[in-house]
Scaffold this motif. Structure first.
Motif, short mmCIF file in Angstrom:
data_model
loop_
_atom_site.label_atom_id
_atom_site.label_comp_id
_atom_site.label_asym_id
_atom_site.label_seq_id
_atom_site.Cartn_x
_atom_site.Cartn_y
_atom_site.Cartn_z
N ARG A 68 0.42 -0.93 -0.32
CA ARG A 68 0.48 -0.22 0.41
C ARG A 68 1.06 1.20 -0.26
O ARG A 68 0.11 2.13 -1.30
N GLU A 125 -7.06 -7.09 0.55
CA GLU A 125 -7.89 -5.72 1.59
C GLU A 125 -6.61 -5.25 2.05
O GLU A 125 -6.99 -4.14 2.71
N GLN A 126 -5.40 -5.09 1.02
CA GLN A 126 -4.54 -4.24 1.35
C GLN A 126 -4.05 -2.80 0.51
O GLN A 126 -3.34 -1.55 0.42
N ALA A 150 -16.20 -6.95 -1.08
CA ALA A 150 -14.87 -6.93 -0.69
C ALA A 150 -14.79 -5.10 -0.81
O ALA A 150 -14.59 -4.91 0.58
N LYS A 154 -15.28 0.78 0.46
CA LYS A 154 -13.58 1.81 0.53
C LYS A 154 -13.69 2.08 -1.05
O LYS A 154 -12.33 3.26 -1.06
#
Length: 343
Positions: A68, A125-126, A150, A154
């Motif tokens: 990230r 998820e990162q 997922a 975000k």
């Protein structure tokens, strides 16, 4: 641009105003050559028993791991190839994902179906917050339900062709986040302009689906850059029309992989990939739709080697970033044959 809702529409389709919609489904202007139900047994037999020995790599392809922090530090105008047709672009200070697929298989189930050759360069998820997800159509190797759900928390915007947006809402994505467009319609998010442009393909997530949602290619403009993303398409006159309206393009991301004569109307041979790029008036060609999933009846390296040769013969500038590599959209690196084994 607001979402077209299916709710309460029992007799009139919400897509009835689309020139592409008739008789209960979406249509190409000219019906393309593709495998029909009569060809399905032969096609399935070939997939199960008649694939070439090199249809799968002997070892996972090279992948450059990403963090990230690396993504956040990248300048605007950077692209990272994450997979099959999954690209992460940093534009106007935000991140944009095309056709995000992170599941192990491009399939309705995770115990069978086309399997990945390599892990994504970064776990889903990162990923940092996503400004927008751009979807080309509803096939499993382009629309991964698990990834969409997922990403929903975000991601600020999902931009999709007609019907695909409604599918996202059915899955639980907030309707306020979804924008769905017909061909030649456009929307803006901050300094990013997105235009849904034609493609020659089909749709459906079931064996007997009859094109319930639209498919599209995309024009992406931001930071003084003009980019084309083909999604899936057979070769057709529409590329020339798009090039005349929106070209020249700094970079074209054009499908090149999982092709076969049996479905030549809806997927391009490498020669057609290069011709589409030329029709689009592109400067740099980046072949996509290859190298990640076990979808093809040809050798897994074949799309790269063929498109590389043809591009050289025609004087086309080719860029081939490996999975996880950063690409400067203003000055792409020339072709690097990462798919070949190290000497």
């Amino acid at each position: 641009m607001t979402t077209v809702s299916l709710t309460g529409c029992s007799t009139t389709s919400p897509y009835a105003d689309s020139p592409q919609f008739r008789d209960g489904g979406f249509h190409n202007p000219v019906a393309p050559k593709q495998a029909g139900l009569a060809q399905m047994p032969r096609m399935l037999w070939r997939f199960m028993f008649d694939k070439p020995d090199d249809a799968r790599p002997d070892a996972p392809p090279q992948v450059t791991p990403l963090t990230r922090a690396q993504l956040l530090a990248a300048p605007d105008g950077t692209l990272f190839r994450l997979g099959h047709s999954t690209m992460l672009l940093k534009l106007d200070g935000g991140f944009w994902l095309t056709d995000p697929v992170f599941s192990e298989r491009a399939s309705p189930v995770q115990w069978a179906g086309p399997k990945r050759f390599h892990a994504p360069p970064i776990p889903l998820e990162q990923l940092p917050p996503i400004e927008g997800v751009i979807l080309s159509h509803d096939h499993y190797d382009h629309l991964d339900r698990a990834a969409v759900l997922a990403l929903a928390a975000k991601t600020r915007h999902f931009v999709a062709p007609l019907g695909v947006g409604d599918l996202l809402v059915e899955w639980g994505v907030e309707a306020s986040k979804v924008r769905q467009l017909d061909w030649w319609q456009e929307t803006r998010v901050g300094g990013v302009r997105l235009v849904a442009t034609p493609a020659q393909h089909f749709s459906g997530r079931g064996l007997f689906s009859k094109n319930p949602t639209l498919w599209a290619s995309w024009v992406i403009e931001a930071d003084g850059l003009r980019i084309f993303f083909s999604g899936d398409s057979g070769y057709f006159d529409g590329f020339r029309d798009i090039g005349e309206r929106f070209g020249p393009f700094d970079l074209t991301m054009v499908e090149c992989g999982a092709y076969d004569a049996m479905w030549s109307g809806v997927h391009m041979q490498p020669e057609e990939t290069v011709q589409a790029h030329q029709d689009l008036r592109g400067r740099w060609l980046m072949p996509v739709h290859n190298g990640t999933f076990d979808l093809a009846l040809h050798g897994w390296q074949e799309p790269f080697t063929r498109v590389s040769r043809i591009a050289r013969e025609r004087g086309v500038a080719l860029t081939t970033p490996g999975f996880g590599e950063a690409l400067d959209l203003r000055g792409p690196a020339p072709e690097r044959a990462w798919w070949l084994p190290s000497p």
